[in-house]
Design a protein around this motif. Sequence first.
Motif, PDB file in Angstrom:
ATOM      1  N   ASN A  54      30.956  14.839  13.076  1.00  0.00           N
ATOM      2  CA  ASN A  54      32.031  15.654  13.635  1.00  0.00           C
ATOM      3  C   ASN A  54      32.206  16.924  12.794  1.00  0.00           C
ATOM      4  O   ASN A  54      32.628  16.881  11.640  1.00  0.00           O
ATOM      5  CB  ASN A  54      33.335  14.845  13.659  1.00  0.00           C
ATOM      6  N   ALA A  55      31.903  18.056  13.382  1.00  0.00           N
ATOM      7  CA  ALA A  55      31.984  19.326  12.659  1.00  0.00           C
ATOM      8  C   ALA A  55      33.427  19.772  12.457  1.00  0.00           C
ATOM      9  O   ALA A  55      33.696  20.635  11.616  1.00  0.00           O
ATOM     10  CB  ALA A  55      31.214  20.403  13.404  1.00  0.00           C
ATOM     11  N   ASN A  56      34.365  19.193  13.202  1.00  0.00           N
ATOM     12  CA  ASN A  56      35.771  19.566  13.070  1.00  0.00           C
ATOM     13  C   ASN A  56      36.433  18.947  11.839  1.00  0.00           C
ATOM     14  O   ASN A  56      37.489  19.404  11.414  1.00  0.00           O
ATOM     15  CB  ASN A  56      36.549  19.145  14.320  1.00  0.00           C
ATOM     16  N   LYS A  57      35.836  17.918  11.286  1.00  0.00           N
ATOM     17  CA  LYS A  57      36.376  17.292  10.081  1.00  0.00           C
ATOM     18  C   LYS A  57      36.092  18.174   8.872  1.00  0.00           C
ATOM     19  O   LYS A  57      35.147  18.959   8.852  1.00  0.00           O
ATOM     20  CB  LYS A  57      35.732  15.914   9.863  1.00  0.00           C
TER      21      LYS A  57
ATOM     22  N   ASP B 273      34.939  19.145   5.034  1.00  0.00           N
ATOM     23  CA  ASP B 273      33.744  18.777   4.267  1.00  0.00           C
ATOM     24  C   ASP B 273      34.013  17.581   3.369  1.00  0.00           C
ATOM     25  O   ASP B 273      33.140  16.739   3.172  1.00  0.00           O
ATOM     26  CB  ASP B 273      33.271  19.963   3.424  1.00  0.00           C
ATOM     27  N   GLU B 274      35.220  17.516   2.832  1.00  0.00           N
ATOM     28  CA  GLU B 274      35.570  16.407   1.936  1.00  0.00           C
ATOM     29  C   GLU B 274      35.585  15.074   2.694  1.00  0.00           C
ATOM     30  O   GLU B 274      35.079  14.072   2.197  1.00  0.00           O
ATOM     31  CB  GLU B 274      36.932  16.657   1.296  1.00  0.00           C
ATOM     32  N   GLU B 275      36.151  15.078   3.899  1.00  0.00           N
ATOM     33  CA  GLU B 275      36.182  13.853   4.701  1.00  0.00           C
ATOM     34  C   GLU B 275      34.770  13.398   5.060  1.00  0.00           C
ATOM     35  O   GLU B 275      34.451  12.210   4.985  1.00  0.00           O
ATOM     36  CB  GLU B 275      36.959  14.083   6.006  1.00  0.00           C
ATOM     37  N   ARG B 276      33.932  14.350   5.424  1.00  0.00           N
ATOM     38  CA  ARG B 276      32.558  14.018   5.777  1.00  0.00           C
ATOM     39  C   ARG B 276      31.791  13.502   4.559  1.00  0.00           C
ATOM     40  O   ARG B 276      30.992  12.565   4.667  1.00  0.00           O
ATOM     41  CB  ARG B 276      31.876  15.241   6.375  1.00  0.00           C
ATOM     42  N   TYR B 277      32.054  14.091   3.404  1.00  0.00           N
ATOM     43  CA  TYR B 277      31.405  13.650   2.167  1.00  0.00           C
ATOM     44  C   TYR B 277      31.817  12.217   1.826  1.00  0.00           C
ATOM     45  O   TYR B 277      30.981  11.376   1.483  1.00  0.00           O
ATOM     46  CB  TYR B 277      31.758  14.604   1.030  1.00  0.00           C
ATOM     47  N   LEU B 278      33.110  11.921   1.956  1.00  0.00           N
ATOM     48  CA  LEU B 278      33.588  10.573   1.673  1.00  0.00           C
ATOM     49  C   LEU B 278      33.003   9.561   2.661  1.00  0.00           C
ATOM     50  O   LEU B 278      32.692   8.427   2.286  1.00  0.00           O
ATOM     51  CB  LEU B 278      35.120  10.533   1.706  1.00  0.00           C
ATOM     52  N   ALA B 279      32.844   9.970   3.909  1.00  0.00           N
ATOM     53  CA  ALA B 279      32.237   9.083   4.902  1.00  0.00           C
ATOM     54  C   ALA B 279      30.781   8.794   4.545  1.00  0.00           C
ATOM     55  O   ALA B 279      30.308   7.663   4.704  1.00  0.00           O
ATOM     56  CB  ALA B 279      32.336   9.697   6.290  1.00  0.00           C
ATOM     57  N   ARG B 280      30.076   9.821   4.036  1.00  0.00           N
ATOM     58  CA  ARG B 280      28.689   9.604   3.608  1.00  0.00           C
ATOM     59  C   ARG B 280      28.615   8.617   2.452  1.00  0.00           C
ATOM     60  O   ARG B 280      27.725   7.761   2.397  1.00  0.00           O
ATOM     61  CB  ARG B 280      28.050  10.930   3.191  1.00  0.00           C
ATOM     62  N   LEU B 281      29.551   8.731   1.518  1.00  0.00           N
ATOM     63  CA  LEU B 281      29.570   7.797   0.391  1.00  0.00           C
ATOM     64  C   LEU B 281      29.846   6.369   0.864  1.00  0.00           C
ATOM     65  O   LEU B 281      29.234   5.414   0.376  1.00  0.00           O
ATOM     66  CB  LEU B 281      30.633   8.224  -0.631  1.00  0.00           C
ATOM     67  N   GLU B 282      30.762   6.218   1.821  1.00  0.00           N
ATOM     68  CA  GLU B 282      31.061   4.896   2.370  1.00  0.00           C
ATOM     69  C   GLU B 282      29.844   4.328   3.102  1.00  0.00           C
ATOM     70  O   GLU B 282      29.567   3.139   3.023  1.00  0.00           O
ATOM     71  CB  GLU B 282      32.250   4.961   3.328  1.00  0.00           C
TER      72      GLU B 282
END
Length: 101
Positions: free
Chosen positions: A33-36, A38-47
């Motif tokens: 989701n490009a609307n999120k 960068d920090e949220e997307r980074y945390l999702a990648r870590l999860e």
Amino acid sequence: MAKLSLKQREDKREKLVAKYAKKYAELKAIIDNANKSDEERYLARLELQKLPRNANPTRLRNRCGLTGRPRGTFRTFGLARNKIRELAFKGDIPGVIKASW
């Protein structure tokens, strides 16, 4: 005939993929989701990286339902090419006949 351990390993992977499918899909949706932010997307990648490696659907391998052969497997039948040939000649697969022209 594939070793029993390989078949069991594949079954174990299928169960793990099914177990984590919902969480995997949610995390992938956040990452894509490009609307999120960068920090949220980074945390999702870590999860996503914390999930078990075998929970990734790309690690699944199609295998023959009879022999466990990993290559030459037809999705529509769930069988390897050589087993399809044997069963088709016997007439055990409905609607499949030997080609002649």
